[in-house]
Motif scaffolding. Structure first.
Motif, PDB file in Angstrom:
ATOM      1  N   ASP A   1       0.841  -1.195   0.000  1.00 32.95           N
ATOM      2  CA  ASP A   1       0.000   0.000   0.000  1.00 32.95           C
ATOM      3  C   ASP A   1       0.879   1.249   0.000  1.00 32.95           C
ATOM      4  N   THR A   2       0.251   2.367  -0.248  1.00 34.77           N
ATOM      5  CA  THR A   2       0.967   3.644  -0.270  1.00 34.77           C
ATOM      6  C   THR A   2       0.430   4.555   0.829  1.00 34.77           C
ATOM      7  N   GLY A   3       0.096   3.938   1.945  1.00 37.67           N
ATOM      8  CA  GLY A   3      -0.473   4.683   3.072  1.00 37.67           C
ATOM      9  C   GLY A   3       0.577   5.425   3.874  1.00 37.67           C
ATOM     10  N   VAL A   4       0.275   5.683   5.123  1.00 37.13           N
ATOM     11  CA  VAL A   4       1.143   6.491   5.974  1.00 37.13           C
ATOM     12  C   VAL A   4       2.395   5.754   6.424  1.00 37.13           C
ATOM     13  N   GLY A   5       2.423   4.443   6.307  1.00 39.08           N
ATOM     14  CA  GLY A   5       3.574   3.668   6.738  1.00 39.08           C
ATOM     15  C   GLY A   5       3.571   3.419   8.235  1.00 39.08           C
ATOM     16  N   ILE A   6       4.560   2.663   8.674  1.00 42.07           N
ATOM     17  CA  ILE A   6       4.676   2.289  10.080  1.00 42.07           C
ATOM     18  C   ILE A   6       6.064   2.712  10.562  1.00 42.07           C
ATOM     19  N   PRO A   7       6.142   3.401  11.690  1.00 43.69           N
ATOM     20  CA  PRO A   7       7.455   3.788  12.213  1.00 43.69           C
ATOM     21  C   PRO A   7       8.347   2.569  12.457  1.00 43.69           C
TER      22      PRO A   7
ATOM     23  N   GLY B   1       5.356 -21.274   6.368  1.00 44.14           N
ATOM     24  CA  GLY B   1       5.754 -20.143   5.537  1.00 44.14           C
ATOM     25  C   GLY B   1       6.527 -19.089   6.307  1.00 44.14           C
ATOM     26  N   GLN B   2       6.779 -17.998   5.607  1.00 44.86           N
ATOM     27  CA  GLN B   2       7.501 -16.872   6.191  1.00 44.86           C
ATOM     28  C   GLN B   2       6.706 -15.602   5.961  1.00 44.86           C
ATOM     29  N   LEU B   3       6.792 -14.684   6.919  1.00 45.19           N
ATOM     30  CA  LEU B   3       6.141 -13.386   6.826  1.00 45.19           C
ATOM     31  C   LEU B   3       7.214 -12.315   6.956  1.00 45.19           C
ATOM     32  N   ARG B   4       7.205 -11.376   6.016  1.00 47.80           N
ATOM     33  CA  ARG B   4       8.166 -10.269   6.047  1.00 47.80           C
ATOM     34  C   ARG B   4       7.385  -8.984   5.823  1.00 47.80           C
ATOM     35  N   ILE B   5       7.671  -7.978   6.649  1.00 43.01           N
ATOM     36  CA  ILE B   5       6.976  -6.698   6.542  1.00 43.01           C
ATOM     37  C   ILE B   5       8.007  -5.590   6.450  1.00 43.01           C
ATOM     38  N   GLU B   6       7.837  -4.749   5.429  1.00 43.11           N
ATOM     39  CA  GLU B   6       8.706  -3.593   5.244  1.00 43.11           C
ATOM     40  C   GLU B   6       7.820  -2.364   5.230  1.00 43.11           C
ATOM     41  N   SER B   7       8.297  -1.287   5.830  1.00 46.45           N
ATOM     42  CA  SER B   7       7.510  -0.068   5.832  1.00 46.45           C
ATOM     43  C   SER B   7       8.413   1.140   5.948  1.00 46.45           C
ATOM     44  N   GLU B   8       7.953   2.220   5.358  1.00 45.90           N
ATOM     45  CA  GLU B   8       8.652   3.489   5.453  1.00 45.90           C
ATOM     46  C   GLU B   8       7.609   4.565   5.721  1.00 45.90           C
ATOM     47  N   PRO B   9       7.737   5.252   6.852  1.00 45.10           N
ATOM     48  CA  PRO B   9       6.758   6.298   7.162  1.00 45.10           C
ATOM     49  C   PRO B   9       6.635   7.295   6.002  1.00 45.10           C
ATOM     50  N   GLY B  10       5.391   7.580   5.652  1.00 45.87           N
ATOM     51  CA  GLY B  10       5.122   8.507   4.567  1.00 45.87           C
ATOM     52  C   GLY B  10       5.109   7.882   3.186  1.00 45.87           C
ATOM     53  N   ARG B  11       5.508   6.620   3.074  1.00 44.76           N
ATOM     54  CA  ARG B  11       5.578   5.967   1.761  1.00 44.76           C
ATOM     55  C   ARG B  11       4.744   4.700   1.654  1.00 44.76           C
ATOM     56  N   GLY B  12       4.413   4.068   2.775  1.00 38.81           N
ATOM     57  CA  GLY B  12       3.578   2.876   2.718  1.00 38.81           C
ATOM     58  C   GLY B  12       4.217   1.645   3.328  1.00 38.81           C
ATOM     59  N   THR B  13       3.489   0.541   3.212  1.00 39.18           N
ATOM     60  CA  THR B  13       3.884  -0.724   3.826  1.00 39.18           C
ATOM     61  C   THR B  13       3.751  -1.854   2.817  1.00 39.18           C
ATOM     62  N   SER B  14       4.694  -2.791   2.879  1.00 41.70           N
ATOM     63  CA  SER B  14       4.669  -3.986   2.034  1.00 41.70           C
ATOM     64  C   SER B  14       4.701  -5.204   2.947  1.00 41.70           C
ATOM     65  N   VAL B  15       3.752  -6.103   2.726  1.00 44.09           N
ATOM     66  CA  VAL B  15       3.671  -7.353   3.487  1.00 44.09           C
ATOM     67  C   VAL B  15       3.882  -8.492   2.515  1.00 44.09           C
ATOM     68  N   TYR B  16       4.870  -9.352   2.811  1.00 40.94           N
ATOM     69  CA  TYR B  16       5.212 -10.476   1.939  1.00 40.94           C
ATOM     70  C   TYR B  16       4.977 -11.774   2.673  1.00 40.94           C
ATOM     71  N   VAL B  17       4.220 -12.671   2.055  1.00 45.20           N
ATOM     72  CA  VAL B  17       3.960 -14.009   2.594  1.00 45.20           C
ATOM     73  C   VAL B  17       4.570 -14.998   1.608  1.00 45.20           C
ATOM     74  N   THR B  18       5.434 -15.864   2.106  1.00 48.28           N
ATOM     75  CA  THR B  18       6.067 -16.878   1.254  1.00 48.28           C
ATOM     76  C   THR B  18       5.708 -18.255   1.797  1.00 48.28           C
ATOM     77  N   VAL B  19       5.173 -19.112   0.912  1.00 46.01           N
ATOM     78  CA  VAL B  19       4.788 -20.467   1.302  1.00 46.01           C
ATOM     79  C   VAL B  19       5.286 -21.462   0.266  1.00 46.01           C
ATOM     80  N   LEU B  20       5.516 -22.689   0.702  1.00 45.54           N
ATOM     81  CA  LEU B  20       5.930 -23.771  -0.171  1.00 45.54           C
ATOM     82  C   LEU B  20       4.728 -24.249  -0.982  1.00 45.54           C
ATOM     83  N   ILE B  21       4.911 -24.428  -2.295  1.00 44.96           N
ATOM     84  CA  ILE B  21       3.779 -24.851  -3.117  1.00 44.96           C
ATOM     85  C   ILE B  21       3.988 -26.228  -3.750  1.00 44.96           C
ATOM     86  N   SER B  22       5.163 -26.805  -3.573  1.00 46.72           N
ATOM     87  CA  SER B  22       5.385 -28.098  -4.235  1.00 46.72           C
ATOM     88  C   SER B  22       5.147 -29.253  -3.291  1.00 46.72           C
TER      89      SER B  22
END
Length: 87
Positions: free
Chosen positions: A19-25, A66-87
């Motif tokens: 998202d391109t929201g307010v981000g998370i400190p 799986g794995q969960l990774r969250i990146e955020s930058e205040p004023g620019r938004g937040t990215s949430v990544y979910v990685t799971v095995l599919i095979s």
């Protein structure tokens, strides 16, 4: 908000929600997957969430190996990544 999915090495699938929201400190990032944790303490339940969403996501992802990774930058938004095995 943008949602994407892609194959990653090792037979895994990565789903990204960006998202391109307010981000998370930066100081709050380590705790945002805790139950009932809210970044904005001044928000009441009537004005916002309960603080359960990312906690539920974390538990579901980990329960499926799986794995969960969250990146955020205040004023620019937040990215949430979910990685799971599919095979």
């Amino acid at each position: 908000m943008t949602v994407t999915a892609r194959s990653v090495p090792g037979g895994q699938l990565e789903v990204a929600v960006i998202d391109t929201g307010v981000g998370i400190p930066t100081a709050d990032l380590p705790r945002i997957t805790e139950r009932f944790y809210r970044v904005d303490k001044a928000r009441s339940r009537e004005l916002g969430g309960t603080g359960l969403g990312l906690a539920i996501v974390r538990h579901l992802v980990l329960a499926h190996g799986g794995q969960l990774r969250i990146e955020s930058e205040p004023g620019r938004g937040t990215s949430v990544y979910v990685t799971v095995l599919i095979s």
